[in-house]
Scaffold this motif. Structure first.
Motif, PDB file in Angstrom:
ATOM      1  N   LYS A 153       0.845  -1.195   0.000  1.00 53.14           N
ATOM      2  CA  LYS A 153       0.000   0.000   0.000  1.00 53.14           C
ATOM      3  C   LYS A 153       0.880   1.245   0.000  1.00 53.14           C
ATOM      4  O   LYS A 153       1.945   1.253   0.601  1.00 53.14           O
ATOM      5  N   SER A 154       0.386   2.292  -0.648  1.00 53.54           N
ATOM      6  CA  SER A 154       1.111   3.571  -0.660  1.00 53.54           C
ATOM      7  C   SER A 154       0.888   4.302   0.647  1.00 53.54           C
ATOM      8  O   SER A 154      -0.171   4.202   1.256  1.00 53.54           O
ATOM      9  N   LYS A 155       1.888   5.062   1.056  1.00 52.35           N
ATOM     10  CA  LYS A 155       1.793   5.831   2.285  1.00 52.35           C
ATOM     11  C   LYS A 155       1.076   7.162   2.047  1.00 52.35           C
ATOM     12  O   LYS A 155       0.506   7.740   2.947  1.00 52.35           O
ATOM     13  N   ASN A 156       1.139   7.678   0.835  1.00 48.09           N
ATOM     14  CA  ASN A 156       0.464   8.935   0.498  1.00 48.09           C
ATOM     15  C   ASN A 156      -0.045   8.820  -0.938  1.00 48.09           C
ATOM     16  O   ASN A 156      -0.195   7.723  -1.438  1.00 48.09           O
ATOM     17  N   GLU A 157      -0.279   9.957  -1.605  1.00 49.71           N
ATOM     18  CA  GLU A 157      -0.828   9.879  -2.974  1.00 49.71           C
ATOM     19  C   GLU A 157       0.184   9.362  -3.994  1.00 49.71           C
ATOM     20  O   GLU A 157      -0.194   8.932  -5.071  1.00 49.71           O
ATOM     21  N   ASN A 158       1.477   9.394  -3.666  1.00 44.56           N
ATOM     22  CA  ASN A 158       2.488   8.861  -4.584  1.00 44.56           C
ATOM     23  C   ASN A 158       2.611   7.352  -4.408  1.00 44.56           C
ATOM     24  O   ASN A 158       2.827   6.881  -3.293  1.00 44.56           O
ATOM     25  N   LYS A 159       2.489   6.636  -5.504  1.00 42.05           N
ATOM     26  CA  LYS A 159       2.613   5.178  -5.441  1.00 42.05           C
ATOM     27  C   LYS A 159       4.077   4.788  -5.265  1.00 42.05           C
ATOM     28  O   LYS A 159       4.950   5.338  -5.932  1.00 42.05           O
ATOM     29  N   THR A 160       4.314   3.851  -4.363  1.00 42.36           N
ATOM     30  CA  THR A 160       5.674   3.370  -4.115  1.00 42.36           C
ATOM     31  C   THR A 160       6.073   2.379  -5.206  1.00 42.36           C
ATOM     32  O   THR A 160       5.220   1.875  -5.954  1.00 42.36           O
ATOM     33  N   ILE A 161       7.363   2.085  -5.268  1.00 34.22           N
ATOM     34  CA  ILE A 161       7.853   1.115  -6.256  1.00 34.22           C
ATOM     35  C   ILE A 161       7.153  -0.233  -6.086  1.00 34.22           C
ATOM     36  O   ILE A 161       6.656  -0.790  -7.069  1.00 34.22           O
ATOM     37  N   PRO A 162       7.051  -0.797  -4.855  1.00 33.81           N
ATOM     38  CA  PRO A 162       6.349  -2.085  -4.737  1.00 33.81           C
ATOM     39  C   PRO A 162       4.883  -2.022  -5.184  1.00 33.81           C
ATOM     40  O   PRO A 162       4.376  -2.967  -5.774  1.00 33.81           O
ATOM     41  N   VAL A 163       4.208  -0.909  -4.917  1.00 31.53           N
ATOM     42  CA  VAL A 163       2.807  -0.759  -5.349  1.00 31.53           C
ATOM     43  C   VAL A 163       2.731  -0.782  -6.876  1.00 31.53           C
ATOM     44  O   VAL A 163       1.914  -1.505  -7.462  1.00 31.53           O
ATOM     45  N   LEU A 164       3.597  -0.006  -7.533  1.00 30.08           N
ATOM     46  CA  LEU A 164       3.599   0.034  -9.003  1.00 30.08           C
ATOM     47  C   LEU A 164       3.943  -1.334  -9.594  1.00 30.08           C
ATOM     48  O   LEU A 164       3.301  -1.787 -10.552  1.00 30.08           O
ATOM     49  N   GLN A 165       4.955  -2.002  -9.021  1.00 25.82           N
ATOM     50  CA  GLN A 165       5.326  -3.333  -9.514  1.00 25.82           C
ATOM     51  C   GLN A 165       4.167  -4.312  -9.321  1.00 25.82           C
ATOM     52  O   GLN A 165       3.822  -5.061 -10.243  1.00 25.82           O
ATOM     53  N   TYR A 166       3.561  -4.286  -8.145  1.00 23.42           N
ATOM     54  CA  TYR A 166       2.443  -5.198  -7.867  1.00 23.42           C
ATOM     55  C   TYR A 166       1.300  -4.961  -8.850  1.00 23.42           C
ATOM     56  O   TYR A 166       0.780  -5.901  -9.442  1.00 23.42           O
ATOM     57  N   GLU A 167       0.901  -3.698  -9.018  1.00 21.63           N
ATOM     58  CA  GLU A 167      -0.225  -3.391  -9.910  1.00 21.63           C
ATOM     59  C   GLU A 167       0.062  -3.854 -11.333  1.00 21.63           C
ATOM     60  O   GLU A 167      -0.813  -4.405 -12.000  1.00 21.63           O
ATOM     61  N   MET A 168       1.272  -3.638 -11.776  1.00 17.73           N
ATOM     62  CA  MET A 168       1.629  -3.992 -13.152  1.00 17.73           C
ATOM     63  C   MET A 168       1.626  -5.509 -13.361  1.00 17.73           C
ATOM     64  O   MET A 168       1.081  -6.001 -14.345  1.00 17.73           O
ATOM     65  N   GLN A 189       8.938 -17.008 -22.235  1.00 16.95           N
ATOM     66  CA  GLN A 189       9.091 -15.732 -22.945  1.00 16.95           C
ATOM     67  C   GLN A 189       9.643 -14.639 -22.034  1.00 16.95           C
ATOM     68  O   GLN A 189       9.787 -13.496 -22.454  1.00 16.95           O
ATOM     69  N   GLY A 190       9.912 -14.978 -20.769  1.00 15.10           N
ATOM     70  CA  GLY A 190      10.422 -13.992 -19.831  1.00 15.10           C
ATOM     71  C   GLY A 190       9.335 -13.143 -19.194  1.00 15.10           C
ATOM     72  O   GLY A 190       9.624 -12.164 -18.510  1.00 15.10           O
ATOM     73  N   LYS A 191       8.074 -13.510 -19.403  1.00 13.89           N
ATOM     74  CA  LYS A 191       6.950 -12.745 -18.844  1.00 13.89           C
ATOM     75  C   LYS A 191       6.693 -13.204 -17.410  1.00 13.89           C
ATOM     76  O   LYS A 191       6.829 -14.379 -17.098  1.00 13.89           O
ATOM     77  N   VAL A 192       6.298 -12.259 -16.545  1.00 12.91           N
ATOM     78  CA  VAL A 192       6.249 -12.484 -15.100  1.00 12.91           C
ATOM     79  C   VAL A 192       4.823 -12.574 -14.566  1.00 12.91           C
ATOM     80  O   VAL A 192       3.941 -11.839 -15.006  1.00 12.91           O
ATOM     81  N   ALA A 193       4.630 -13.446 -13.566  1.00 10.50           N
ATOM     82  CA  ALA A 193       3.388 -13.504 -12.794  1.00 10.50           C
ATOM     83  C   ALA A 193       3.750 -13.668 -11.318  1.00 10.50           C
ATOM     84  O   ALA A 193       4.822 -14.178 -10.986  1.00 10.50           O
ATOM     85  N   LEU A 194       2.847 -13.216 -10.452  1.00  5.17           N
ATOM     86  CA  LEU A 194       3.054 -13.292  -8.997  1.00  5.17           C
ATOM     87  C   LEU A 194       2.302 -14.477  -8.401  1.00  5.17           C
ATOM     88  O   LEU A 194       1.198 -14.800  -8.848  1.00  5.17           O
ATOM     89  N   PHE A 195       2.900 -15.063  -7.364  1.00  2.00           N
ATOM     90  CA  PHE A 195       2.255 -16.154  -6.646  1.00  2.00           C
ATOM     91  C   PHE A 195       2.449 -15.946  -5.153  1.00  2.00           C
ATOM     92  O   PHE A 195       3.582 -15.766  -4.684  1.00  2.00           O
ATOM     93  N   ALA A 196       1.343 -15.961  -4.410  1.00  2.52           N
ATOM     94  CA  ALA A 196       1.376 -15.771  -2.958  1.00  2.52           C
ATOM     95  C   ALA A 196       2.129 -16.915  -2.304  1.00  2.52           C
ATOM     96  O   ALA A 196       1.951 -18.078  -2.669  1.00  2.52           O
ATOM     97  N   VAL A 197       2.969 -16.586  -1.328  1.00  2.00           N
ATOM     98  CA  VAL A 197       3.834 -17.568  -0.673  1.00  2.00           C
ATOM     99  C   VAL A 197       3.048 -18.736  -0.072  1.00  2.00           C
ATOM    100  O   VAL A 197       3.538 -19.854  -0.021  1.00  2.00           O
ATOM    101  N   GLU A 198       1.810 -18.486   0.343  1.00  2.00           N
ATOM    102  CA  GLU A 198       1.019 -19.547   0.980  1.00  2.00           C
ATOM    103  C   GLU A 198       0.224 -20.383  -0.024  1.00  2.00           C
ATOM    104  O   GLU A 198      -0.430 -21.363   0.350  1.00  2.00           O
ATOM    105  N   SER A 199       0.282 -20.048  -1.313  1.00  2.00           N
ATOM    106  CA  SER A 199      -0.569 -20.714  -2.302  1.00  2.00           C
ATOM    107  C   SER A 199      -0.011 -22.060  -2.760  1.00  2.00           C
ATOM    108  O   SER A 199       1.191 -22.310  -2.690  1.00  2.00           O
ATOM    109  N   GLU A 200      -0.897 -22.902  -3.247  1.00  2.00           N
ATOM    110  CA  GLU A 200      -0.495 -24.196  -3.816  1.00  2.00           C
ATOM    111  C   GLU A 200       0.368 -23.992  -5.060  1.00  2.00           C
ATOM    112  O   GLU A 200       1.311 -24.733  -5.290  1.00  2.00           O
TER     113      GLU A 200
END
Length: 136
Positions: free
Chosen positions: A26-41, A103-114
């Protein structure tokens, strides 16, 4: 220019990641942080972007680079070394593993997921860990 992408690689969360379950940054203010931008993308478009796409797009958004300057800025950005997604807070702090496909394309997976467990145990893909937050 050297290709900075990972292929057929799974980046596990770091050994010292505090998250037992994945958290959405989560962002701390109106500016999105690097992790927020990476996560959203990445979360918003799984397997649509390469590591290079993500690193540059976050840089471009944070530096307000107009669309018409992006090609030349891309070359300038990658002319010097850039930290890879192994240094991202997504894997170091928030509990997200990152799978890079053929192809080098990325996806996220939650640490607790199967899916995370399956990727972590898949010997057909390269296994690396996110960088540790502290020296140890």
């Amino acid at each position: 220019m050297k290709d900075m992408n990972y292929y057929n690689t799974f980046i596990e969360v770091s050994e010292d990641c505090p998250a037992q379950t994945a958290e959405i940054p989560k962002s701390k203010n109106e500016n999105k942080t690097i992790p927020v931008l990476q996560y959203e993308m990445i979360a918003g478009a799984p397997y649509q972007h390469t590591q290079e796409d993500i690193l540059f797009e976050v840089f471009a958004q944070r530096n307000h680079i107009p669309e018409e300057q992006r090609q030349q800025e891309w070359e300038k950005f990658f002319s010097k070394g850039q930290p890879c997604l192994r240094t991202s807070s997504l894997g170091k702090r928030y509990g997200w593993g990152m799978h890079h496909n053929e192809q080098g394309k990325v996806a996220l997976f939650a640490v607790e997921s199967e899916e995370y467990k399956a990727l972590k145990n898949d010997k057909s893909i390269k296994q690396v860990k996110a960088m540790r937050s502290s020296r140890g």
